[in-house]
Structure formats: C-alpha cells, structure tokens
Scaffold this motif. Sequence first.
Motif, mmCIF file in Angstrom:
data_model
loop_
_atom_site.group_PDB
_atom_site.id
_atom_site.type_symbol
_atom_site.label_atom_id
_atom_site.label_comp_id
_atom_site.label_asym_id
_atom_site.label_seq_id
_atom_site.Cartn_x
_atom_site.Cartn_y
_atom_site.Cartn_z
ATOM 1 N N UNK A 35 6.037 21.582 -8.304
ATOM 2 C CA UNK A 35 5.089 21.212 -7.261
ATOM 3 C C UNK A 35 4.125 22.317 -6.908
ATOM 4 N N UNK A 36 3.640 23.023 -7.938
ATOM 5 C CA UNK A 36 2.710 24.129 -7.712
ATOM 6 C C UNK A 36 1.418 23.864 -8.476
ATOM 7 N N UNK A 37 0.423 24.708 -8.249
ATOM 8 C CA UNK A 37 -0.831 24.580 -8.967
ATOM 9 C C UNK A 37 -0.772 25.269 -10.321
ATOM 10 N N UNK A 38 -1.788 25.021 -11.142
ATOM 11 C CA UNK A 38 -1.813 25.609 -12.479
ATOM 12 C C UNK A 38 -1.897 27.139 -12.432
ATOM 13 N N UNK A 39 -2.631 27.649 -11.453
ATOM 14 C CA UNK A 39 -2.753 29.110 -11.339
ATOM 15 C C UNK A 39 -1.384 29.739 -11.071
ATOM 16 N N UNK A 40 -0.598 29.099 -10.202
ATOM 17 C CA UNK A 40 0.744 29.608 -9.895
ATOM 18 C C UNK A 40 1.636 29.535 -11.126
ATOM 19 N N UNK A 41 1.557 28.415 -11.860
ATOM 20 C CA UNK A 41 2.362 28.264 -13.069
ATOM 21 C C UNK A 41 2.004 29.332 -14.092
ATOM 22 N N UNK A 42 0.715 29.591 -14.246
ATOM 23 C CA UNK A 42 0.263 30.599 -15.213
ATOM 24 C C UNK A 42 0.739 31.995 -14.815
ATOM 25 N N UNK A 43 0.678 32.289 -13.507
ATOM 26 C CA UNK A 43 1.129 33.597 -13.023
ATOM 27 C C UNK A 43 2.638 33.760 -13.192
ATOM 28 N N UNK A 44 3.385 32.663 -13.030
ATOM 29 C CA UNK A 44 4.840 32.723 -13.208
ATOM 30 C C UNK A 44 5.191 33.061 -14.651
ATOM 31 N N UNK A 45 4.490 32.450 -15.605
ATOM 32 C CA UNK A 45 4.736 32.740 -17.015
ATOM 33 C C UNK A 45 4.385 34.196 -17.326
ATOM 34 N N UNK A 46 3.296 34.687 -16.732
ATOM 35 C CA UNK A 46 2.911 36.087 -16.935
ATOM 36 C C UNK A 46 4.001 37.021 -16.409
ATOM 37 N N UNK A 47 4.619 36.652 -15.285
ATOM 38 C CA UNK A 47 5.706 37.459 -14.735
ATOM 39 C C UNK A 47 6.914 37.450 -15.664
ATOM 40 N N UNK A 48 7.225 36.319 -16.261
ATOM 41 C CA UNK A 48 8.330 36.240 -17.217
ATOM 42 C C UNK A 48 8.055 37.102 -18.447
#
Length: 255
Positions: A35-48
């Motif tokens: 339930x997040x936006x694409x920017x948040x999803x992209x930042x989460x992957x970058x953190x991983x």
Amino acid sequence: MYLQVAQRMASDIRRGRYQPGDLLPSESAMVKMYGVGKHTARAAVAELRRMGLVESQQGKGSIVLASGGVLPATRVDRSIQRTSKGSWRLPETKQAEPPAVSRTALDGPPALLLDQQDQDAISVDRVIHDPETGVRMAHRVLIPLATAADVPTLAEQPDAEISDLYRQLADAGLSLSFTEHVTARTPYPDERTALGLSDASPLLITYRVTADADQDRPLLCEELKAPAATCQLTYPVTPTKAAAKRATRRRSESE
C-alpha cells in the motif's frame, strides 16, 4: 516508510520466503502488497541493495543474493593487544584522508564518559575505510587538555597512531584500562554525507574510554561511527583480574 518496507522484505529474505536467485516482486506488485507509492517501493529496493541482500539486473529485476543469512560483510576488529615488550598493538586500519587536528569543547556522551563537561580537548578526526568492501567509518580521538597537561607528549603529536598514545600514557606510569560503550542512532546529515549513507541507514557508535586503572580516572575517549547494516564489531572477551576478585569475594560472602 521505505525503510519499513525494506525491513519487512529483509525479514522475509532471512526467513527463506525469498530464496537466493529468486526475483523480488516488481515495483507494481510491491505497491499493491504494502500500500505504498512507486517511489517508496523503489527506495525500499535500493535499501535492500545497500544491505547486500539483492542485486538488480537489467531486464530481469531484483534478484535475491546468497548472503541474506550471514553477518554484515565488514568485520571491525576492536581488539587491543599488549606485546611482550610492553608496547600496544591494534588492528591495522586504512585512512581515506589525512587526520584533522582541532581544539574543541567536550559535550554529549564523550563529555559524560570523560567527566569533562564543557572542558576543552584536542580532537583528532580520521575517515577510515575497508579496502575490500569500500565501507567508510569516522574515527575521532578526544584528548582532554587535563590529560595533555599530565602527559605533555600527547599534545606534541596528537595525531600519532592510537597505539603510540597508549604507549605514552603507560610510559608516564599510568596503568591503563579500557571500557567500550556501544550504541546506535539515525545519522545526522553531515554524517550521511561523509560516510555515504542512505537517509535512514542506522549508525553504530562506539565510545572507547582509556582510563587510569589505579585512580579510576578517564584519560582519552575514542569515538567510532560505522554503518550498522554493513559492519559487525568483533571483541575478544577476557575476564579481568578485578572481576575475578569480585567473584571470589561474592563466593566467600555466600559461604
């Protein structure tokens, strides 16, 4: 929010929900899952990726790496050794740039640990790095002027190797003891810039206090800041003579 998503996915990787070689859900799928936006999803992957859990491959997506269940890659050896000749030996470190020497007023945890609130000290700042992983760490030595007054050679070359500072204190007739305090927090903006951290990447902070064991008087404080997600601190644990005496006394009292 992106950090929360990254932590949930990291937990799933470590529990085996995603196996090495598996593709992570796409950004669109993550938007629906969390339930997040694409920017948040992209930042989460970058953190991983920064955590070393996944890598991105062009045309495929993000792939889980085999290292998801191991300790952080950078091992920071915090041992102190006393040689047979009476000198001190510390793990070798690589400096990313020359040390900077300045005068500062003590505050925060170092001031409390040194019992020198608002007193002046010599500060020696270094940026060190791990050549294999590229991880950057900030190291600071704080020498209170009161200590420098008792051991004047410290002020002559405060940016000497730490082992040499220990030697000078020992040569002055002081019996040294060491205590390390470890904590963590979110880094400040200047720390993120200096160490190349993401916005919410946690920071490990250690304060090593060198004291005069005979008088229980703090002499020096070393501060080390390292990325928590990529660094592990390693210590040898050796019982001290004082601890052994206390244990003997407790046994005697119980008898």
